[in-house]
Design a protein around this motif. Structure first.
Motif, PDB file in Angstrom:
ATOM      1  N   GLY A   1      41.525 -84.822-103.643  1.00 48.94           N
ATOM      2  CA  GLY A   1      41.524 -86.075-104.091  1.00 48.94           C
ATOM      3  C   GLY A   1      40.110 -86.793-104.104  1.00 48.94           C
ATOM      4  O   GLY A   1      39.332 -87.364-104.370  1.00 48.94           O
ATOM      5  N   GLY A   2      38.414 -86.404-102.841  1.00 51.03           N
ATOM      6  CA  GLY A   2      37.540 -86.842-103.229  1.00 51.03           C
ATOM      7  C   GLY A   2      36.996 -86.758-104.183  1.00 51.03           C
ATOM      8  O   GLY A   2      37.180 -85.887-105.447  1.00 51.03           O
ATOM      9  N   GLY A   3      36.038 -87.183-104.591  1.00 49.52           N
ATOM     10  CA  GLY A   3      34.817 -87.936-105.551  1.00 49.52           C
ATOM     11  C   GLY A   3      33.582 -88.592-105.811  1.00 49.52           C
ATOM     12  O   GLY A   3      33.342 -89.582-104.574  1.00 49.52           O
TER      13      GLY A   3
ATOM     14  N   SER B   1      44.490 -86.767-101.063  1.00 50.89           N
ATOM     15  CA  SER B   1      46.231 -86.191-100.708  1.00 50.89           C
ATOM     16  C   SER B   1      45.556 -85.108 -99.209  1.00 50.89           C
ATOM     17  O   SER B   1      44.526 -84.427 -99.424  1.00 50.89           O
ATOM     18  N   CYS B   2      46.726 -85.110 -98.708  1.00 50.88           N
ATOM     19  CA  CYS B   2      46.718 -83.685 -97.560  1.00 50.88           C
ATOM     20  C   CYS B   2      47.889 -83.121 -97.141  1.00 50.88           C
ATOM     21  O   CYS B   2      48.138 -83.620 -96.637  1.00 50.88           O
ATOM     22  N   VAL B   3      47.170 -81.520 -97.161  1.00 47.00           N
ATOM     23  CA  VAL B   3      48.506 -80.766 -96.505  1.00 47.00           C
ATOM     24  C   VAL B   3      48.146 -79.944 -95.597  1.00 47.00           C
ATOM     25  O   VAL B   3      47.096 -79.381 -95.776  1.00 47.00           O
ATOM     26  N   ALA B   4      49.542 -80.416 -94.402  1.00 43.67           N
ATOM     27  CA  ALA B   4      49.232 -79.206 -93.465  1.00 43.67           C
ATOM     28  C   ALA B   4      50.262 -78.138 -93.011  1.00 43.67           C
ATOM     29  O   ALA B   4      50.888 -78.484 -93.680  1.00 43.67           O
ATOM     30  N   SER B   5      49.827 -76.691 -93.183  1.00 43.63           N
ATOM     31  CA  SER B   5      50.470 -75.972 -93.190  1.00 43.63           C
ATOM     32  C   SER B   5      50.823 -74.725 -92.349  1.00 43.63           C
ATOM     33  O   SER B   5      49.117 -74.903 -91.034  1.00 43.63           O
ATOM     34  N   GLY B   6      51.648 -74.115 -91.628  1.00 47.53           N
ATOM     35  CA  GLY B   6      50.825 -73.033 -90.755  1.00 47.53           C
ATOM     36  C   GLY B   6      51.779 -73.180 -89.943  1.00 47.53           C
ATOM     37  O   GLY B   6      52.013 -72.650 -88.726  1.00 47.53           O
ATOM     38  N   SER B   7      53.040 -74.448 -89.193  1.00 48.40           N
ATOM     39  CA  SER B   7      53.064 -75.065 -88.432  1.00 48.40           C
ATOM     40  C   SER B   7      54.796 -74.611 -88.619  1.00 48.40           C
ATOM     41  O   SER B   7      55.611 -74.358 -89.068  1.00 48.40           O
TER      42      SER B   7
ATOM     43  N   GLU C   1      30.969 -99.406 -98.673  1.00 44.32           N
ATOM     44  CA  GLU C   1      30.369 -99.139 -97.334  1.00 44.32           C
ATOM     45  C   GLU C   1      31.774 -98.791 -97.280  1.00 44.32           C
ATOM     46  O   GLU C   1      31.877 -97.678 -95.861  1.00 44.32           O
ATOM     47  N   ASP C   2      32.276 -97.908 -98.523  1.00 45.96           N
ATOM     48  CA  ASP C   2      33.469 -97.199 -97.967  1.00 45.96           C
ATOM     49  C   ASP C   2      32.970 -95.559 -97.624  1.00 45.96           C
ATOM     50  O   ASP C   2      34.129 -94.888 -98.684  1.00 45.96           O
ATOM     51  N   THR C   3      31.645 -95.422 -99.286  1.00 47.26           N
ATOM     52  CA  THR C   3      31.115 -94.801 -98.840  1.00 47.26           C
ATOM     53  C   THR C   3      30.999 -93.441 -97.459  1.00 47.26           C
ATOM     54  O   THR C   3      30.530 -94.184 -96.180  1.00 47.26           O
ATOM     55  N   ALA C   4      32.103 -92.339 -97.700  1.00 50.21           N
ATOM     56  CA  ALA C   4      32.074 -91.977 -96.059  1.00 50.21           C
ATOM     57  C   ALA C   4      32.586 -89.793 -97.032  1.00 50.21           C
ATOM     58  O   ALA C   4      33.105 -90.069 -97.678  1.00 50.21           O
ATOM     59  N   VAL C   5      32.150 -88.857 -95.829  1.00 52.34           N
ATOM     60  CA  VAL C   5      33.294 -87.802 -95.873  1.00 52.34           C
ATOM     61  C   VAL C   5      35.084 -88.443 -95.317  1.00 52.34           C
ATOM     62  O   VAL C   5      34.758 -88.797 -93.532  1.00 52.34           O
ATOM     63  N   TYR C   6      35.889 -87.625 -95.873  1.00 47.80           N
ATOM     64  CA  TYR C   6      37.610 -88.808 -95.046  1.00 47.80           C
ATOM     65  C   TYR C   6      37.606 -87.469 -94.329  1.00 47.80           C
ATOM     66  O   TYR C   6      37.601 -86.545 -95.427  1.00 47.80           O
ATOM     67  N   TYR C   7      38.053 -87.212 -93.126  1.00 46.16           N
ATOM     68  CA  TYR C   7      38.583 -86.227 -92.878  1.00 46.16           C
ATOM     69  C   TYR C   7      40.374 -86.447 -92.211  1.00 46.16           C
ATOM     70  O   TYR C   7      40.821 -87.812 -91.746  1.00 46.16           O
ATOM     71  N   CYS C   8      41.100 -85.933 -92.754  1.00 44.46           N
ATOM     72  CA  CYS C   8      42.360 -85.537 -92.778  1.00 44.46           C
ATOM     73  C   CYS C   8      43.328 -84.827 -91.667  1.00 44.46           C
ATOM     74  O   CYS C   8      42.434 -83.931 -90.546  1.00 44.46           O
TER      75      CYS C   8
ATOM     76  N   GLN D   1      38.347 -80.042 -92.978  1.00 47.22           N
ATOM     77  CA  GLN D   1      36.881 -79.932 -93.302  1.00 47.22           C
ATOM     78  C   GLN D   1      36.635 -81.146 -94.180  1.00 47.22           C
ATOM     79  O   GLN D   1      35.128 -81.483 -94.000  1.00 47.22           O
ATOM     80  N   GLY D   2      37.296 -82.246 -94.387  1.00 43.86           N
ATOM     81  CA  GLY D   2      36.910 -83.149 -95.359  1.00 43.86           C
ATOM     82  C   GLY D   2      37.035 -83.325 -96.562  1.00 43.86           C
ATOM     83  O   GLY D   2      36.380 -82.191 -96.804  1.00 43.86           O
ATOM     84  N   THR D   3      36.728 -84.856 -97.055  1.00 43.21           N
ATOM     85  CA  THR D   3      36.152 -84.763 -98.759  1.00 43.21           C
ATOM     86  C   THR D   3      35.274 -85.882 -98.402  1.00 43.21           C
ATOM     87  O   THR D   3      35.974 -86.994 -98.017  1.00 43.21           O
ATOM     88  N   GLN D   4      34.420 -85.469 -99.692  1.00 46.60           N
ATOM     89  CA  GLN D   4      33.400 -86.559 -99.964  1.00 46.60           C
ATOM     90  C   GLN D   4      34.191 -87.779-100.794  1.00 46.60           C
ATOM     91  O   GLN D   4      34.348 -86.981-101.743  1.00 46.60           O
ATOM     92  N   VAL D   5      33.724 -88.901-100.447  1.00 41.88           N
ATOM     93  CA  VAL D   5      34.277 -89.659-101.361  1.00 41.88           C
ATOM     94  C   VAL D   5      32.402 -91.016-101.579  1.00 41.88           C
ATOM     95  O   VAL D   5      32.267 -91.778-100.371  1.00 41.88           O
ATOM     96  N   THR D   6      32.453 -91.434-102.654  1.00 37.36           N
ATOM     97  CA  THR D   6      31.292 -91.522-103.028  1.00 37.36           C
ATOM     98  C   THR D   6      31.369 -92.699-103.541  1.00 37.36           C
ATOM     99  O   THR D   6      32.344 -92.857-104.896  1.00 37.36           O
ATOM    100  N   VAL D   7      31.128 -94.448-102.944  1.00 32.16           N
ATOM    101  CA  VAL D   7      31.441 -95.142-104.058  1.00 32.16           C
ATOM    102  C   VAL D   7      30.065 -95.665-104.647  1.00 32.16           C
ATOM    103  O   VAL D   7      29.232 -96.117-103.988  1.00 32.16           O
ATOM    104  N   SER D   8      29.684 -96.024-106.053  1.00 30.08           N
ATOM    105  CA  SER D   8      28.587 -96.056-106.025  1.00 30.08           C
ATOM    106  C   SER D   8      28.509 -96.402-108.194  1.00 30.08           C
ATOM    107  O   SER D   8      29.093 -95.932-108.893  1.00 30.08           O
ATOM    108  N   SER D   9      27.828 -97.389-108.022  1.00 24.89           N
ATOM    109  CA  SER D   9      27.640 -97.401-109.807  1.00 24.89           C
ATOM    110  C   SER D   9      26.715 -97.211-109.898  1.00 24.89           C
ATOM    111  O   SER D   9      25.812 -97.057-111.695  1.00 24.89           O
TER     112      SER D   9
END
Length: 121
Positions: free
Chosen positions: A8-10, A21-27, A88-95, A113-121
């Motif tokens: 869902g990043g972008g 979104s983040c899904v945990a599987s295998g437990s 300032e919310d720009t970051a790699v978001y980790y679940c 592994q993280g998903t990149q969120v970039t907030v920019s005009s």
């Protein structure tokens, strides 16, 4: 082995919204707490939102009122709705997904592994 996968990043303009979104599987046992951290460029990883299995959520002051965390226990999925985004919310978001504490009180945490969120005009 638990696998945690974010999506869902972008790129979004200031004031815009994104939903992660983040899904945990295998437990073989129920996932306990889940949450999101982020790591801005050149900075340390910081808490964004946290939710326990009962649905109680916590947020740091920087995102409170703008971000909302929710979860679907049946799907071992956690969501992060981010509104009024700022540069300032720009970051790699980790679940992360936590297993319940063991007999010694220790918690095993699995990370995506993280998903990149970039907030920019």
């Amino acid at each position: 082995q638990v696998q945690v996968v974010e999506s869902g990043g972008g790129l979004v303009q200031p004031g815009g919204s994104l939903r992660l979104s983040c899904v945990a599987s295998g437990s073989s046992i129920s996932i306990d707490a889940m949450g999101w951290y982020r790591q801005p460029p050149g900075n340390e990883r910081e808490l964004v939102a946290y939710i326990d299995r009962a649905g109680h959520a916590n947020y740091p002051r920087a995102v409170k009122g703008r971000f909302t965390i929710s979860r679907d226990n049946a799907k071992n999925t956690v969501y992060l709705q981010m509104n009024s985004l700022k540069p300032e919310d720009t970051a790699v978001y980790y679940c992360h997904a936590d297993l319940p504490p063991d007999d010694l009180g220790q918690v095993l945490t699995y990370w995506g592994q993280g998903t990149q969120v970039t907030v920019s005009s």
